[in-house]
Design a protein around this motif. Structure first.
Motif, PDB file in Angstrom:
ATOM      1  N   ALA A 107       0.827  -1.210   0.000  1.00 37.45           N
ATOM      2  CA  ALA A 107       0.000   0.000   0.000  1.00 37.45           C
ATOM      3  C   ALA A 107       0.860   1.259   0.000  1.00 37.45           C
ATOM      4  O   ALA A 107       0.472   2.277  -0.579  1.00 37.45           O
ATOM      5  CB  ALA A 107      -0.936  -0.013   1.207  1.00 37.45           C
ATOM      6  N   LEU A 108       2.017   1.209   0.650  1.00 35.19           N
ATOM      7  CA  LEU A 108       2.910   2.363   0.667  1.00 35.19           C
ATOM      8  C   LEU A 108       3.670   2.527  -0.641  1.00 35.19           C
ATOM      9  O   LEU A 108       4.274   3.568  -0.882  1.00 35.19           O
ATOM     10  CB  LEU A 108       3.907   2.229   1.826  1.00 35.19           C
ATOM     11  N   ASN A 109       3.671   1.486  -1.475  1.00 34.43           N
ATOM     12  CA  ASN A 109       4.326   1.556  -2.793  1.00 34.43           C
ATOM     13  C   ASN A 109       3.305   1.163  -3.859  1.00 34.43           C
ATOM     14  O   ASN A 109       3.428   0.111  -4.496  1.00 34.43           O
ATOM     15  CB  ASN A 109       5.538   0.624  -2.845  1.00 34.43           C
ATOM     16  N   PRO A 110       2.283   1.985  -4.051  1.00 33.32           N
ATOM     17  CA  PRO A 110       1.183   1.572  -4.947  1.00 33.32           C
ATOM     18  C   PRO A 110       1.590   1.415  -6.398  1.00 33.32           C
ATOM     19  O   PRO A 110       0.923   0.696  -7.138  1.00 33.32           O
ATOM     20  CB  PRO A 110       0.160   2.700  -4.769  1.00 33.32           C
ATOM     21  N   ASP A 111       2.660   2.079  -6.827  1.00 32.24           N
ATOM     22  CA  ASP A 111       3.067   2.002  -8.231  1.00 32.24           C
ATOM     23  C   ASP A 111       4.071   0.889  -8.512  1.00 32.24           C
ATOM     24  O   ASP A 111       4.519   0.741  -9.657  1.00 32.24           O
ATOM     25  CB  ASP A 111       3.658   3.344  -8.673  1.00 32.24           C
ATOM     26  N   GLN A 112       4.440   0.128  -7.493  1.00 32.67           N
ATOM     27  CA  GLN A 112       5.399  -0.955  -7.703  1.00 32.67           C
ATOM     28  C   GLN A 112       4.765  -2.035  -8.576  1.00 32.67           C
ATOM     29  O   GLN A 112       3.703  -2.574  -8.252  1.00 32.67           O
ATOM     30  CB  GLN A 112       5.835  -1.554  -6.372  1.00 32.67           C
ATOM     31  N   LYS A 113       5.421  -2.366  -9.674  1.00 38.69           N
ATOM     32  CA  LYS A 113       4.910  -3.382 -10.589  1.00 38.69           C
ATOM     33  C   LYS A 113       5.304  -4.757 -10.076  1.00 38.69           C
ATOM     34  O   LYS A 113       6.482  -5.054  -9.893  1.00 38.69           O
ATOM     35  CB  LYS A 113       5.459  -3.147 -11.992  1.00 38.69           C
ATOM     36  N   LEU A 114       4.296  -5.596  -9.856  1.00 38.10           N
ATOM     37  CA  LEU A 114       4.529  -6.926  -9.306  1.00 38.10           C
ATOM     38  C   LEU A 114       4.404  -8.020 -10.358  1.00 38.10           C
ATOM     39  O   LEU A 114       5.195  -8.960 -10.364  1.00 38.10           O
ATOM     40  CB  LEU A 114       3.536  -7.193  -8.161  1.00 38.10           C
ATOM     41  N   LEU A 115       3.423  -7.914 -11.240  1.00 41.31           N
ATOM     42  CA  LEU A 115       3.150  -8.966 -12.216  1.00 41.31           C
ATOM     43  C   LEU A 115       2.712  -8.337 -13.523  1.00 41.31           C
ATOM     44  O   LEU A 115       2.289  -7.172 -13.569  1.00 41.31           O
ATOM     45  CB  LEU A 115       2.034  -9.907 -11.733  1.00 41.31           C
ATOM     46  N   ASP A 116       2.793  -9.126 -14.578  1.00 42.18           N
ATOM     47  CA  ASP A 116       2.152  -8.827 -15.858  1.00 42.18           C
ATOM     48  C   ASP A 116       1.164  -9.946 -16.125  1.00 42.18           C
ATOM     49  O   ASP A 116       1.507 -11.144 -16.015  1.00 42.18           O
ATOM     50  CB  ASP A 116       3.172  -8.739 -16.989  1.00 42.18           C
ATOM     51  N   LEU A 117      -0.053  -9.586 -16.500  1.00 37.53           N
ATOM     52  CA  LEU A 117      -1.139 -10.542 -16.570  1.00 37.53           C
ATOM     53  C   LEU A 117      -1.793 -10.517 -17.944  1.00 37.53           C
ATOM     54  O   LEU A 117      -2.038  -9.452 -18.508  1.00 37.53           O
ATOM     55  CB  LEU A 117      -2.177 -10.210 -15.486  1.00 37.53           C
ATOM     56  N   VAL A 118      -2.048 -11.711 -18.484  1.00 35.83           N
ATOM     57  CA  VAL A 118      -2.805 -11.866 -19.721  1.00 35.83           C
ATOM     58  C   VAL A 118      -3.836 -12.961 -19.479  1.00 35.83           C
ATOM     59  O   VAL A 118      -3.479 -14.103 -19.179  1.00 35.83           O
ATOM     60  CB  VAL A 118      -1.902 -12.232 -20.914  1.00 35.83           C
ATOM     61  N   THR A 119      -5.112 -12.613 -19.589  1.00 35.09           N
ATOM     62  CA  THR A 119      -6.198 -13.561 -19.361  1.00 35.09           C
ATOM     63  C   THR A 119      -6.801 -13.952 -20.695  1.00 35.09           C
ATOM     64  O   THR A 119      -7.178 -13.094 -21.501  1.00 35.09           O
ATOM     65  CB  THR A 119      -7.283 -12.952 -18.460  1.00 35.09           C
ATOM     66  N   THR A 120      -6.894 -15.260 -20.952  1.00 30.67           N
ATOM     67  CA  THR A 120      -7.466 -15.779 -22.193  1.00 30.67           C
ATOM     68  C   THR A 120      -8.385 -16.928 -21.848  1.00 30.67           C
ATOM     69  O   THR A 120      -8.583 -17.271 -20.679  1.00 30.67           O
ATOM     70  CB  THR A 120      -6.365 -16.257 -23.156  1.00 30.67           C
ATOM     71  N   GLY A 121      -8.930 -17.546 -22.869  1.00 30.49           N
ATOM     72  CA  GLY A 121      -9.742 -18.729 -22.664  1.00 30.49           C
ATOM     73  C   GLY A 121     -11.206 -18.391 -22.484  1.00 30.49           C
ATOM     74  O   GLY A 121     -11.626 -17.229 -22.456  1.00 30.49           O
ATOM     75  N   PRO A 122     -12.032 -19.428 -22.310  1.00 29.79           N
ATOM     76  CA  PRO A 122     -13.475 -19.211 -22.195  1.00 29.79           C
ATOM     77  C   PRO A 122     -13.851 -18.372 -20.988  1.00 29.79           C
ATOM     78  O   PRO A 122     -14.902 -17.760 -20.970  1.00 29.79           O
ATOM     79  CB  PRO A 122     -14.038 -20.646 -22.072  1.00 29.79           C
ATOM     80  N   GLY A 123     -12.998 -18.353 -19.949  1.00 32.85           N
ATOM     81  CA  GLY A 123     -13.370 -17.622 -18.749  1.00 32.85           C
ATOM     82  C   GLY A 123     -12.953 -16.183 -18.751  1.00 32.85           C
ATOM     83  O   GLY A 123     -13.124 -15.486 -17.757  1.00 32.85           O
ATOM     84  N   ALA A 124     -12.402 -15.684 -19.849  1.00 34.48           N
ATOM     85  CA  ALA A 124     -11.915 -14.308 -19.863  1.00 34.48           C
ATOM     86  C   ALA A 124     -13.024 -13.282 -19.705  1.00 34.48           C
ATOM     87  O   ALA A 124     -12.876 -12.316 -18.982  1.00 34.48           O
ATOM     88  CB  ALA A 124     -11.134 -14.056 -21.140  1.00 34.48           C
ATOM     89  N   PRO A 125     -14.208 -13.399 -20.363  1.00 28.33           N
ATOM     90  CA  PRO A 125     -15.243 -12.391 -20.161  1.00 28.33           C
ATOM     91  C   PRO A 125     -15.711 -12.384 -18.715  1.00 28.33           C
ATOM     92  O   PRO A 125     -15.773 -13.410 -18.057  1.00 28.33           O
ATOM     93  CB  PRO A 125     -16.370 -12.832 -21.117  1.00 28.33           C
ATOM     94  N   VAL A 126     -16.078 -11.224 -18.222  1.00 29.12           N
ATOM     95  CA  VAL A 126     -16.522 -11.094 -16.849  1.00 29.12           C
ATOM     96  C   VAL A 126     -18.027 -11.011 -16.806  1.00 29.12           C
ATOM     97  O   VAL A 126     -18.686 -10.641 -17.773  1.00 29.12           O
ATOM     98  CB  VAL A 126     -15.890  -9.854 -16.182  1.00 29.12           C
ATOM     99  N   ALA A 127     -18.577 -11.333 -15.655  1.00 30.50           N
ATOM    100  CA  ALA A 127     -20.025 -11.415 -15.508  1.00 30.50           C
ATOM    101  C   ALA A 127     -20.501 -10.439 -14.462  1.00 30.50           C
ATOM    102  O   ALA A 127     -19.751  -9.684 -13.889  1.00 30.50           O
ATOM    103  CB  ALA A 127     -20.431 -12.849 -15.155  1.00 30.50           C
TER     104      ALA A 127
END
Length: 817
Positions: free
Chosen positions: A256-276
């Motif tokens: 929380a004290l370092n909100p701009d720290q980049k931790l991961l890069d994420l790519v979501t694919t597949g049938p579950g990618a759309p949100v509900a």
């Protein structure tokens, strides 16, 4: 016989590939020995070892490609050879055929085939040659232990194969063979054929009788054995994690004290990618009437693009054990393969598949983020705790590590929540345990919330609503979730730092209050990125509580307040039990007769000394005493200076920053303004500012925006009311002396110099505590300068006699840290 040993061992593997590799090793080793029968015996072993190396390399390459393991074959083979045995004995059952889980069976099978063929065939010692296959079979039974079904027919077949080998090895010698002469030699061809047929028939009949007796007797004997086979895994320690991985909840404040720290890069694919569509903040499903729908929790993804919580939650760890001080994962990690075991499905649950490709950037430790519940992991070798669904990479995370996770999300019918019950008993005892020492106020609050909410979901929703309506989320709240921390978060004064926290305190408080009301709860740490593709930063870190419901599984709740909402006073809705009334004044005051009186007659005059030697003795004693006190004072001053030098100049930058902080807290204690133990670093800085003039830290009626620090040099006159929210000019002068205003005319007195910025030192302390290894030498040097300047300023404001005793006080040498 070696192939049967592979079949037994395959009982703990996820598919028959391991059994086939063992059978291939047996065929290869025995085939090499048979093909080299006419070669010298000393040449067979080197040829067989070359064949072993080639076959093993092929098996490792095939299994590595099948499991999608990164890295060259040499690296994979070296890792498998080094860790094959411990990983086989710590692997999650069913074991995935991977290089490190198949290398030991393949090598053992090849060596058993080489030994059996050379001793049993070349040396014609069949019984001795069977020793190697028998040892391999016994080893396979031991490794399997109680983790597979009983296989008596495999044992019977193994014994039959051994009997056939013995029978075949005892046939008459022919040309080029040594052994006893054929009994049919010298007889007519027809008689000789009849004799041989009779011998084979009798041998076959005897073999059938023996096997039949074994088949009949073996089950009876097996039923008499009541002990469970020993599991060799009990003697091997599974992969371990460090404290930050055992309790990642303490990392929330640092992120929380370092909100701009980049931790991961994420790519979501597949049938579950759309949100509900989503669910209400209190739970994972909308109310029965369908009103008040809000963004979702983990179980139901968010659909509105303008919702800051849109996206799928990525789980880092599940913490189910709480001892009153810290939450812990409490997991037993087992090495796993590409495919993970599937948990027991929920009844009538809708299952969607989510595929994510994750690249590690600034995230450290061993915990591997994944959308719950992971079913397949490629690109990294993992260990898995099936009970909690937590993944780790035993080698640790490294920048640039890329892996793919296929998860299956189960979405139960959350419309059943209002009438759902919660489980009880030994299976969920760890999620209901409340350790002794819980603050009384927390118990009273839990009882009040459960008083009018009988159903489990109603109690959970009441706790989440109470926390969301009465508390604030701030980024600079101190880390901590022990009983004292939670009690201060819930009931501490607003102007003293209470009633505000990060998601760490909200989730931990919900879970503890839930357990006090009979709800099985746990805390989950993870990330909630704004979208399914893109960077995941420190600001996306989140902790949330979950409650276990019958037939619905773990349901997440959201106790965080909505953005831009003003919290209600806790006292408005919390009704603590009244304390015992104090006695009336006439009972509490002592009677006049009990008060000792002092009269002139009772005061006795001091006696005069009457001896000629008295002045001499007093003078000599006084001189010795002064000499002793002078020596002690010099010793204390020297030790104090050495202590300051060690704190500010020795050790790592983080240790020197901590030493500078102790200099400040010691100075406050010497000034008669000790720091309360429950205060965070930023609150200690505010306490330090107020201690320069002996004024309170902040007027009870003055609010300050969270995360903003008042400049130490802010001008403030006593008796002058400050408008709420009005900005204060940094570096403004302050009246000297006691800090009061000037003459009655209103003209200010002479200005004093700016107060040292203790806020900067508090920021460095938080950096050293929550970002280990990131503090620099320049920051440590700056911390020392701030501490020395503040201590000098605080000492200068004391009376002359306290300034004299400041350096002579031995307290800092013995005060506990």
């Amino acid at each position: 016989m070696i192939g049967l040993a592979g079949v037994v061992l395959g009982g703990v593997y996820a598919d028959p590939l391991a059994s086939r590799l063992v059978l291939g090793a047996a065929v290869g080793s025995v085939g090499v020995s048979l093909a080299a029968r006419r070669l010298p015996s000393w040449l067979v072993a080197p040829l067989s070892v070359l064949g072993l190396l080639g076959y093993t390399a092929a098996a490792l390459w095939f299994t590595a490609q099948r499991a999608d393991l990164p890295g060259p074959l040499g690296t994979v083979a070296a890792d498998a050879a080094r860790n094959g045995i411990p990983r086989l004995l710590t692997a999650l059952i069913p074991v995935e055929p991977m290089p490190d889980t198949v290398i030991v069976p393949v090598v053992a099978a090849w060596l058993a085939g080489l030994a059996g063929a050379e001793v049993g065939i070349r040396a014609d010692r069949v019984l001795l040659g069977l020793t190697a296959p028998v040892a391999l079979y016994a080893g396979a039974l031991y490794v399997v232990g109680p983790n597979a079904d009983s296989t008596p027919w495999l044992t019977v077949a193994f014994a039959a194969a051994g009997a056939v080998a013995l029978a075949a090895g005892g046939r008459p010698a022919g040309p080029g063979r040594s052994g006893p002469a054929d009994p049919g030699d010298g007889l007519a061809p027809g008689v000789r054929a009849a004799l041989r047929a009779r011998t084979l028939a009798s041998t076959a009949l005897g073999l059938v009788v023996v096997l039949g007796l074994a088949a009949l007797v073996a089950p009876v004997v097996a039923r008499q054995v009541g002990t469970t086979p020993v599991d060799p895994r009990r003697y091997v320690q599974p992969p371990q994690v460090e404290s930050l991985d055992e309790n990642p909840l303490i990392r929330i404040s640092g992120w929380a004290l370092n909100p701009d720290q980049k931790l991961l890069d994420l790519v979501t694919t597949g049938p579950g990618a759309p949100v509900a569509a989503g669910a209400p903040p209190g739970g994972a499903a909308p109310p029965p009437d369908g009103e008040g729908e809000e963004p979702t929790d983990e179980e139901e993804p968010v659909g509105e693009e303008d919702d800051p919580r849109a996206g799928r939650r990525i789980r880092l760890a599940v913490l189910g054990d709480y001892d009153g001080v810290t939450w812990r994962v409490g997991a037993t990690y087992r090495n796993a393969g590409r495919v993970l075991p599937e948990p027991e499905p929920l009844p009538d649950a809708r299952v969607t598949e989510v595929v994510q490709r994750i690249t590690v950037d600034g995230l450290t430790g061993r915990l591997l983020p994944a959308v719950p519940t992971p079913r397949e992991v490629t690109g990294a070798r993992v260990a898995y705790d099936q009970a909690s669904g937590t993944l780790i990479r035993p080698e640790g995370l490294s920048r640039g590590l890329t892996y793919s996770v296929t998860s299956r999300r189960e979405e139960a019918d959350y419309g059943l929540l209002p009438s759902a019950s919660v489980p009880a008993g030994a299976e969920v005892a760890r999620f209901l345990r409340v350790e002794p020492g819980a603050p009384e106020q927390m118990q009273q609050l839990a009882a009040q919330l459960a008083e009018d909410n009988g159903a489990p979901y109603a109690r959970a929703d009441a706790i989440a609503t109470f926390l969301a309506e009465h508390y604030r989320v701030v980024a600079d709240a101190p880390s901590g979730h022990a009983y004292p921390n939670l009690n201060f978060f819930l009931f501490g004064p607003v102007n003293g730092g209470g009633q505000r926290g990060t998601s760490e305190q909200f989730a931990a408080a919900f879970a503890v209050l839930g357990r006090m009301t009979g709800l099985p709860t746990r805390v989950v740490v993870g990330f909630q990125p704004p979208s399914g593709t893109g960077p995941v930063r420190g600001a996306d870190a989140l902790a949330w509580p979950e409650v276990l419901f019958d037939g619905l599984g773990w349901v997440s709740f959201d106790p965080l307040p909505k953005p831009n909402t003003r919290p209600k006073p806790v006292e408005q809705d919390f009704r603590p039990e009244p304390e015992d009334p104090t006695p009336p004044p006439e009972e509490a005051t002592e009677s006049p007769e009990a008060t000792p009186s002092t009269t002139p007659d009772a005061q006795s005059a001091p006696r005069r000394g009457t001896g000629p030697g008295t002045p001499v003795l007093v003078g000599s004693g006084t001189g010795g005493l002064l000499l002793l006190l002078t020596g002690l004072a010099a010793l204390v001053v020297g030790l104090r200076r050495a202590q300051r030098r060690r704190r500010l100049a020795e050790g790592s930058p983080a240790q020197r920053i901590a030493g500078a902080w102790r200099e400040v807290t010691d100075a406050l204690r010497l000034a008669g303004r000790p720091v309360p133990e429950h205060l965070a670093a930023t609150e200690v800085a505010e306490h330090a500012r107020s201690s320069l003039d002996g004024a309170p830290a902040r007027h009870p009626g003055t609010a300050r925006h969270p995360g903003t620090a008042q400049h130490p040099g802010t001008a403030r006159q006593q008796g002058t009311a400050q408008q709420p929210g009005a900005g204060r000019r940094p570096g403004a002068g302050q009246p000297s002396g006691t800090g009061r205003a000037g003459p009655a005319s209103g003209s200010p007195g002479p200005l004093r110099r700016s107060v040292p910025t203790v806020d900067d030192l508090a920021t460095l302390v938080n950096l050293a505590a929550f970002a280990p290894g990131h503090a620099t030498d320049d920051q440590a040097r700056r911390a020392g300068e701030l501490a020395v300047a503040y201590a000098a300023e605080l000492r200068a404001g004391r009376p002359w006699w306290r300034r004299l005793l400041w350096s002579l006080h031995p307290g800092p040498l013995r005060w506990r840290r």
